[in-house]
Design a protein around this motif. Structure first.
Motif, PDB file in Angstrom:
ATOM      1  N   MET A  27       2.001 -38.934  25.928  1.00 40.68           N
ATOM      2  CA  MET A  27       2.043 -38.301  24.620  1.00 40.68           C
ATOM      3  C   MET A  27       2.962 -39.087  23.687  1.00 40.68           C
ATOM      4  N   SER A  28       2.495 -39.353  22.478  1.00 41.29           N
ATOM      5  CA  SER A  28       3.324 -40.053  21.500  1.00 41.29           C
ATOM      6  C   SER A  28       4.358 -39.091  20.922  1.00 41.29           C
ATOM      7  N   GLU A  29       5.320 -39.638  20.205  1.00 40.35           N
ATOM      8  CA  GLU A  29       6.364 -38.826  19.576  1.00 40.35           C
ATOM      9  C   GLU A  29       5.756 -37.852  18.561  1.00 40.35           C
ATOM     10  N   ASP A  30       4.756 -38.312  17.801  1.00 38.92           N
ATOM     11  CA  ASP A  30       4.098 -37.445  16.825  1.00 38.92           C
ATOM     12  C   ASP A  30       3.366 -36.295  17.516  1.00 38.92           C
ATOM     13  N   GLU A  31       2.713 -36.596  18.616  1.00 39.98           N
ATOM     14  CA  GLU A  31       1.996 -35.555  19.351  1.00 39.98           C
ATOM     15  C   GLU A  31       2.961 -34.522  19.934  1.00 39.98           C
ATOM     16  N   LYS A  32       4.115 -34.980  20.381  1.00 39.41           N
ATOM     17  CA  LYS A  32       5.127 -34.059  20.905  1.00 39.41           C
ATOM     18  C   LYS A  32       5.631 -33.136  19.805  1.00 39.41           C
ATOM     19  N   MET A  33       5.882 -33.714  18.629  1.00 38.41           N
ATOM     20  CA  MET A  33       6.346 -32.904  17.505  1.00 38.41           C
ATOM     21  C   MET A  33       5.272 -31.907  17.070  1.00 38.41           C
ATOM     22  N   ALA A  34       4.028 -32.351  17.015  1.00 38.18           N
ATOM     23  CA  ALA A  34       2.925 -31.471  16.626  1.00 38.18           C
ATOM     24  C   ALA A  34       2.817 -30.303  17.605  1.00 38.18           C
ATOM     25  N   SER A  35       2.935 -30.588  18.886  1.00 41.27           N
ATOM     26  CA  SER A  35       2.888 -29.541  19.902  1.00 41.27           C
ATOM     27  C   SER A  35       4.050 -28.566  19.730  1.00 41.27           C
ATOM     28  N   TYR A  36       5.223 -29.100  19.454  1.00 40.51           N
ATOM     29  CA  TYR A  36       6.413 -28.274  19.239  1.00 40.51           C
ATOM     30  C   TYR A  36       6.230 -27.377  18.019  1.00 40.51           C
ATOM     31  N   TYR A  37       5.761 -27.947  16.907  1.00 40.82           N
ATOM     32  CA  TYR A  37       5.553 -27.161  15.682  1.00 40.82           C
ATOM     33  C   TYR A  37       4.535 -26.044  15.897  1.00 40.82           C
ATOM     34  N   ASN A  38       3.511 -26.305  16.701  1.00 50.48           N
ATOM     35  CA  ASN A  38       2.486 -25.290  16.961  1.00 50.48           C
ATOM     36  C   ASN A  38       2.970 -24.203  17.913  1.00 50.48           C
ATOM     37  N   ARG A  39       3.943 -24.510  18.739  1.00 47.34           N
ATOM     38  CA  ARG A  39       4.406 -23.611  19.792  1.00 47.34           C
ATOM     39  C   ARG A  39       5.449 -22.591  19.314  1.00 47.34           C
ATOM     40  N   ILE A  40       6.264 -22.947  18.332  1.00 46.03           N
ATOM     41  CA  ILE A  40       7.366 -22.075  17.947  1.00 46.03           C
ATOM     42  C   ILE A  40       7.111 -21.393  16.599  1.00 46.03           C
ATOM     43  N   SER A  41       7.905 -20.386  16.330  1.00 50.47           N
ATOM     44  CA  SER A  41       7.793 -19.687  15.036  1.00 50.47           C
ATOM     45  C   SER A  41       8.690 -20.381  14.013  1.00 50.47           C
ATOM     46  N   PRO A  42       8.425 -20.182  12.725  1.00 52.88           N
ATOM     47  CA  PRO A  42       9.307 -20.750  11.704  1.00 52.88           C
ATOM     48  C   PRO A  42      10.757 -20.269  11.858  1.00 52.88           C
ATOM     49  N   TYR A  43      10.924 -19.019  12.277  1.00 46.07           N
ATOM     50  CA  TYR A  43      12.271 -18.488  12.499  1.00 46.07           C
ATOM     51  C   TYR A  43      12.986 -19.294  13.586  1.00 46.07           C
ATOM     52  N   GLU A  44      12.292 -19.564  14.682  1.00 44.75           N
ATOM     53  CA  GLU A  44      12.894 -20.343  15.774  1.00 44.75           C
ATOM     54  C   GLU A  44      13.231 -21.761  15.317  1.00 44.75           C
ATOM     55  N   LEU A  45      12.362 -22.342  14.491  1.00 44.87           N
ATOM     56  CA  LEU A  45      12.631 -23.684  13.975  1.00 44.87           C
ATOM     57  C   LEU A  45      13.887 -23.671  13.106  1.00 44.87           C
ATOM     58  N   LEU A  46      13.977 -22.726  12.194  1.00 47.20           N
ATOM     59  CA  LEU A  46      15.149 -22.625  11.321  1.00 47.20           C
ATOM     60  C   LEU A  46      16.419 -22.389  12.135  1.00 47.20           C
ATOM     61  N   GLU A  47      16.310 -21.580  13.164  1.00 48.38           N
ATOM     62  CA  GLU A  47      17.451 -21.289  14.021  1.00 48.38           C
ATOM     63  C   GLU A  47      17.900 -22.541  14.775  1.00 48.38           C
ATOM     64  N   SER A  48      16.938 -23.327  15.237  1.00 50.34           N
ATOM     65  CA  SER A  48      17.289 -24.544  15.979  1.00 50.34           C
ATOM     66  C   SER A  48      17.889 -25.612  15.063  1.00 50.34           C
ATOM     67  N   ILE A  49      17.460 -25.649  13.821  1.00 52.54           N
ATOM     68  CA  ILE A  49      17.987 -26.633  12.879  1.00 52.54           C
ATOM     69  C   ILE A  49      19.405 -26.269  12.463  1.00 52.54           C
ATOM     70  N   SER A  50      19.623 -24.997  12.150  1.00 50.17           N
ATOM     71  CA  SER A  50      20.926 -24.596  11.625  1.00 50.17           C
ATOM     72  C   SER A  50      21.938 -24.285  12.724  1.00 50.17           C
ATOM     73  N   GLU A  51      21.471 -24.024  13.934  1.00 47.84           N
ATOM     74  CA  GLU A  51      22.329 -23.664  15.062  1.00 47.84           C
ATOM     75  C   GLU A  51      23.211 -22.471  14.722  1.00 47.84           C
TER      76      GLU A  51
END
Length: 152
Positions: A1-25
């Motif tokens: 899997m390429s880096e882009d494919e990994k990111m795409a899979s990650y974006y599809n798997r989590i909710s926006p809330y989880e993404l914001l939480e992981s970014i801001s810690e």
């Protein structure tokens, strides 16, 4: 899997809330939550595309989630019918490259000193007719006529 494919899979798997939480810690602010919900409900963007948009804006704007900017991009992506993370990532890359080229391109005005620029601007204004600039030609008052006679 390429880096882009990994990111795409990650974006599809989590909710926006989880993404914001992981970014801001830290806990996610209510306005950020409302913004993410708006992207899904009002703009009808898939969750993975919303995550791509949030991550793109956060990375390119010093970890700030500027609501008006996010909404403008969301509107653009919605009009362009971007429905997959891959499309969103490609579009974000293209926009980033455009912005980078504009930033890197030297401006003609930066090579000139500001005084020269102001003089040229003044010369251009002098060439415009009075009717175009909205200036009124006033009849010289009696006092101005007397002053001009004294000088000559």
């Amino acid at each position: 899997m390429s880096e882009d494919e990994k990111m795409a899979s990650y974006y599809n798997r989590i909710s926006p809330y989880e993404l914001l939480e992981s970014i801001s810690e830290a806990s996610v602010s209510p306005p950020d939550i409302k913004l993410a919900e708006s992207l899904v409900h009002d703009y009808k963007l898939p969750v993975g595309v919303v995550n791509t948009l949030i991550d793109y804006v956060m990375r390119t704007h010093d970890q700030r989630l500027d609501a008006p900017l996010v909404q403008k991009i969301a509107g653009d992506w919605s009009r362009k019918k971007i429905k997959t993370v891959e499309e969103a990532m490609n579009h974000a890359k293209q926009e980033y490259q455009k912005r980078k080229q504009v930033k890197d391109k030297p401006s003609k005005s930066t090579n000139r000193p500001s005084q020269t620029k102001n003089k040229k601007s003044q010369q251009n204004q002098d060439k415009l007719p009075k009717w175009l600039t909205g200036e009124r030609q006033e009849e010289p008052s009696e006092e101005k006529r007397k002053k001009s006679r004294r000088r000559t």
